[in-house]
Motif scaffolding. Structure first.
Motif, PDB file in Angstrom:
ATOM      1  N   GLY A 136       0.826  -1.198   0.000  1.00 25.71           N
ATOM      2  CA  GLY A 136       0.000   0.000   0.000  1.00 25.71           C
ATOM      3  C   GLY A 136       0.862   1.250   0.000  1.00 25.71           C
ATOM      4  O   GLY A 136       2.077   1.197  -0.250  1.00 25.71           O
ATOM      5  N   VAL A 137       0.266   2.393   0.273  1.00 28.99           N
ATOM      6  CA  VAL A 137       0.991   3.665   0.277  1.00 28.99           C
ATOM      7  C   VAL A 137       1.949   3.688   1.468  1.00 28.99           C
ATOM      8  O   VAL A 137       1.532   3.545   2.618  1.00 28.99           O
ATOM      9  CB  VAL A 137       0.028   4.856   0.353  1.00 28.99           C
ATOM     10  CG1 VAL A 137       0.805   6.168   0.437  1.00 28.99           C
ATOM     11  CG2 VAL A 137      -0.895   4.875  -0.864  1.00 28.99           C
ATOM     12  N   ILE A 138       3.240   3.862   1.185  1.00 33.81           N
ATOM     13  CA  ILE A 138       4.235   3.848   2.264  1.00 33.81           C
ATOM     14  C   ILE A 138       4.809   5.228   2.533  1.00 33.81           C
ATOM     15  O   ILE A 138       5.453   5.448   3.553  1.00 33.81           O
ATOM     16  CB  ILE A 138       5.382   2.870   1.950  1.00 33.81           C
ATOM     17  CG1 ILE A 138       6.075   3.251   0.638  1.00 33.81           C
ATOM     18  CG2 ILE A 138       4.883   1.436   1.893  1.00 33.81           C
ATOM     19  CD1 ILE A 138       7.322   2.426   0.344  1.00 33.81           C
ATOM     20  N   ALA A 139       4.581   6.188   1.604  1.00 36.55           N
ATOM     21  CA  ALA A 139       5.084   7.554   1.815  1.00 36.55           C
ATOM     22  C   ALA A 139       4.373   8.509   0.882  1.00 36.55           C
ATOM     23  O   ALA A 139       3.880   8.116  -0.185  1.00 36.55           O
ATOM     24  CB  ALA A 139       6.591   7.609   1.589  1.00 36.55           C
ATOM     25  N   LYS A 140       4.329   9.783   1.303  1.00 38.37           N
ATOM     26  CA  LYS A 140       3.766  10.852   0.480  1.00 38.37           C
ATOM     27  C   LYS A 140       4.726  12.021   0.519  1.00 38.37           C
ATOM     28  O   LYS A 140       5.242  12.381   1.574  1.00 38.37           O
ATOM     29  CB  LYS A 140       2.398  11.288   1.007  1.00 38.37           C
ATOM     30  CG  LYS A 140       1.335  10.198   0.976  1.00 38.37           C
ATOM     31  CD  LYS A 140       0.006  10.713   1.511  1.00 38.37           C
ATOM     32  CE  LYS A 140      -1.059   9.637   1.484  1.00 38.37           C
ATOM     33  NZ  LYS A 140      -2.385  10.123   1.979  1.00 38.37           N
ATOM     34  N   GLN A 141       4.953  12.628  -0.655  1.00 36.61           N
ATOM     35  CA  GLN A 141       5.816  13.803  -0.701  1.00 36.61           C
ATOM     36  C   GLN A 141       5.477  14.647  -1.929  1.00 36.61           C
ATOM     37  O   GLN A 141       5.361  14.130  -3.032  1.00 36.61           O
ATOM     38  CB  GLN A 141       7.296  13.415  -0.718  1.00 36.61           C
ATOM     39  CG  GLN A 141       7.701  12.470  -1.810  1.00 36.61           C
ATOM     40  CD  GLN A 141       9.163  12.081  -1.775  1.00 36.61           C
ATOM     41  OE1 GLN A 141       9.644  11.402  -2.648  1.00 36.61           O
ATOM     42  NE2 GLN A 141       9.904  12.519  -0.777  1.00 36.61           N
ATOM     43  N   ALA A 142       5.295  15.926  -1.710  1.00 31.46           N
ATOM     44  CA  ALA A 142       5.042  16.897  -2.780  1.00 31.46           C
ATOM     45  C   ALA A 142       3.948  16.432  -3.725  1.00 31.46           C
ATOM     46  O   ALA A 142       4.065  16.533  -4.950  1.00 31.46           O
ATOM     47  CB  ALA A 142       6.324  17.170  -3.549  1.00 31.46           C
ATOM     48  N   GLY A 143       2.853  15.930  -3.155  1.00 33.10           N
ATOM     49  CA  GLY A 143       1.726  15.504  -3.977  1.00 33.10           C
ATOM     50  C   GLY A 143       1.924  14.169  -4.671  1.00 33.10           C
ATOM     51  O   GLY A 143       1.146  13.805  -5.553  1.00 33.10           O
ATOM     52  N   ILE A 144       2.947  13.420  -4.278  1.00 33.64           N
ATOM     53  CA  ILE A 144       3.252  12.125  -4.890  1.00 33.64           C
ATOM     54  C   ILE A 144       3.030  11.014  -3.863  1.00 33.64           C
ATOM     55  O   ILE A 144       3.502  11.118  -2.724  1.00 33.64           O
ATOM     56  CB  ILE A 144       4.705  12.056  -5.386  1.00 33.64           C
ATOM     57  CG1 ILE A 144       4.979  13.191  -6.375  1.00 33.64           C
ATOM     58  CG2 ILE A 144       5.012  10.701  -6.011  1.00 33.64           C
ATOM     59  CD1 ILE A 144       4.206  13.093  -7.662  1.00 33.64           C
ATOM     60  N   ASN A 145       2.295   9.978  -4.268  1.00 32.08           N
ATOM     61  CA  ASN A 145       2.141   8.795  -3.428  1.00 32.08           C
ATOM     62  C   ASN A 145       3.133   7.720  -3.869  1.00 32.08           C
ATOM     63  O   ASN A 145       3.276   7.450  -5.070  1.00 32.08           O
ATOM     64  CB  ASN A 145       0.722   8.218  -3.534  1.00 32.08           C
ATOM     65  CG  ASN A 145      -0.289   9.038  -2.744  1.00 32.08           C
ATOM     66  OD1 ASN A 145       0.087   9.926  -1.974  1.00 32.08           O
ATOM     67  ND2 ASN A 145      -1.560   8.740  -2.935  1.00 32.08           N
ATOM     68  N   ILE A 146       3.806   7.150  -2.888  1.00 30.27           N
ATOM     69  CA  ILE A 146       4.726   6.042  -3.171  1.00 30.27           C
ATOM     70  C   ILE A 146       4.077   4.770  -2.646  1.00 30.27           C
ATOM     71  O   ILE A 146       3.824   4.644  -1.445  1.00 30.27           O
ATOM     72  CB  ILE A 146       6.096   6.261  -2.504  1.00 30.27           C
ATOM     73  CG1 ILE A 146       6.655   7.634  -2.883  1.00 30.27           C
ATOM     74  CG2 ILE A 146       7.064   5.152  -2.909  1.00 30.27           C
ATOM     75  CD1 ILE A 146       7.926   7.998  -2.150  1.00 30.27           C
ATOM     76  N   THR A 147       3.810   3.830  -3.548  1.00 33.54           N
ATOM     77  CA  THR A 147       3.058   2.625  -3.197  1.00 33.54           C
ATOM     78  C   THR A 147       3.903   1.379  -3.396  1.00 33.54           C
ATOM     79  O   THR A 147       4.575   1.231  -4.422  1.00 33.54           O
ATOM     80  CB  THR A 147       1.787   2.515  -4.067  1.00 33.54           C
ATOM     81  OG1 THR A 147       1.019   3.710  -3.918  1.00 33.54           O
ATOM     82  CG2 THR A 147       0.943   1.310  -3.650  1.00 33.54           C
ATOM     83  N   LYS A 148       3.836   0.499  -2.408  1.00 34.37           N
ATOM     84  CA  LYS A 148       4.476  -0.814  -2.526  1.00 34.37           C
ATOM     85  C   LYS A 148       3.407  -1.830  -2.914  1.00 34.37           C
ATOM     86  O   LYS A 148       2.379  -1.942  -2.248  1.00 34.37           O
ATOM     87  CB  LYS A 148       5.133  -1.227  -1.209  1.00 34.37           C
ATOM     88  CG  LYS A 148       5.767  -2.621  -1.263  1.00 34.37           C
ATOM     89  CD  LYS A 148       6.220  -3.105   0.103  1.00 34.37           C
ATOM     90  CE  LYS A 148       6.725  -4.531   0.052  1.00 34.37           C
ATOM     91  NZ  LYS A 148       7.104  -5.058   1.385  1.00 34.37           N
TER      92      LYS A 148
END
Length: 392
Positions: A136-148
């Motif tokens: 699932g989503v593991i981090a958010k930064q500057a309007g970007i979702n990082i998903t595993k």
């Protein structure tokens, strides 16, 4: 006996015309010959046979005890049978004990292969273990979702509108340890497979006139095509700077290629599977254009970019889960094994100047990979904890 006499004796035995002495002689000889060949009888059969023979001997001694010479021959033949059975039982028991000991010994030394392991380092320095992180989503930064994903991949998606200024200068790094690999989908849709003991630095968002990433180690790229606001294609560049005067830049528009740039390898190798790429040696600014099925080589001893024809698929078998050795020297092979199985390599004795070939799954144990190499007889291995001794 000569050959003719032996043949005549065997013929008489077959027809049931032998005397008791001749019959005992043939049976004794036959059993002694059997003792020279392996037996696949199990222990129960052999023990049962032994009991039956003793019963037969006891009956013979009671019924025909008057004929001492015949009785002696029969006892001699039976003794051969008993010796043979005892010998086979002992050998089979010893083999079982030996095999059991070897299996136990091997089991203690089995070194399992690597897997999906990596660490994500965000621009603010925060580290996220992708090995332990839940899907699932593991981090958010500057309007970007990082998903595993459940397949062990990392995906960047734009979750909210954010100004380019806020997104600029946000760089993330993904690192794989020894015994690790990982797949990442970059913000522009480019897919990257990262091999063991490698790192990739990339922007969280690709803004501007080019897309640029930095690689150390090995990675396979499937670069997505991207156009700017004017419709022009945005080039994708991969820089590899590992010192020792080995600095290169690969420029592409949309293509599939593999870069191998490890510190402990003698050269940087870029192999093209599809499209076209330009390789530049940044120390000399010499560049070459690659076509599919070609590989560039850059090393510290030369300012040139050497291009040669290769089997491009061989260069990316690691991505598909295989070791593929195509007339490779032992040191290069052992480097691959060390990185994937997280082991140390210790060379003993004279240098082995031989190349090896073959293919085997990377998900076999290291023991099986070493066995494939060892069967050539040119090299031998010994495993001590997580150290592999290499010997002539």
């Amino acid at each position: 006996m000569n050959k003719a006499e032996v043949e005549k004796l065997l013929e008489r035995y077959r027809d049931g015309l032998c005397t008791e002495a001749e019959k005992a002689l043939v049976e004794s000889w036959h059993l002694s010959e059997m003792a020279k060949t392996p037996s696949d009888l199990d222990h129960a059969d052999l023990i049962d046979a032994r009991k039956q023979i003793w019963s037969a001997i006891e009956e013979e001694t009671e019924i025909r005890s008057g004929n001492k010479y015949t009785l002696w021959l029969k006892l001699a033949a039976a003794a051969v049978v008993l010796f043979f059975i005892a010998f086979v039982i002992r050998q089979q028991l010893q083999n079982q004990i030996t095999n059991s000991a070897q299996i136990t010994k091997t089991t203690e030394k089995i070194i399992e292969p690597g897997g999906n392991k990596a660490t994500l380092i965000l621009s603010d320095g925060k580290k996220i273990s992708l090995t332990d992180a839940t899907n699932g989503v593991i981090a958010k930064q500057a309007g970007i979702n990082i998903t595993k994903t459940s397949q062990g991949a990392l995906i960047y998606t734009i979750a909210a509108a954010t100004s380019e200024k806020a997104q600029n200068n946000i760089y993330n790094t993904i690192e794989t340890p020894r015994g690790g690999q990982y797949q990442i989908n970059l913000p522009d849709g480019t897919k990257v497979w990262l091999n063991a003991e490698s790192s990739l630095k990339y922007p969280a968002v690709f803004n501007g006139g080019e897309r640029k990433v930095e690689l150390k180690g090995e990675a396979y790229f499937e670069v997505a095509k991207l156009a700017n606001k004017k419709g022009a294609r945005v080039p994708f560049k991969v820089k590899s700077d590992i010192g020792n005067v080995r600095v290169q830049e690969v420029e592409v528009l949309g293509t599939h290629f593999n870069i191998n740039a490890y510190v402990n390898e003698p050269s940087n190798k870029t192999t093209l599977l599809e499209g076209s790429v330009r390789i530049k040696n940044l120390q000399s600014n010499v560049s070459q254009l690659l076509k599919p099925g070609q590989q560039s080589v850059i090393n510290a001893a030369s300012p040139m970019v050497v291009v040669k024809d290769v089997d491009a698929e061989e260069a990316v078998t690691w991505k598909d889960g295989y070791f593929s050795f195509n007339e490779e020297n032992l040191e290069t092979i052992m480097n691959k094994i060390a990185r994937w199985y997280n082991v140390e390599i210790d060379y003993r004795g004279n240098k082995i100047n031989k190349t090896f070939g073959g293919r085997i799954s990377r998900f076999n144990s290291v023991n099986e990979v070493l066995d494939m190499l060892q069967i050539t007889g040119a090299v031998h291995f010994k495993i001590e904890e997580r150290r592999i001794l290499v010997m002539p």
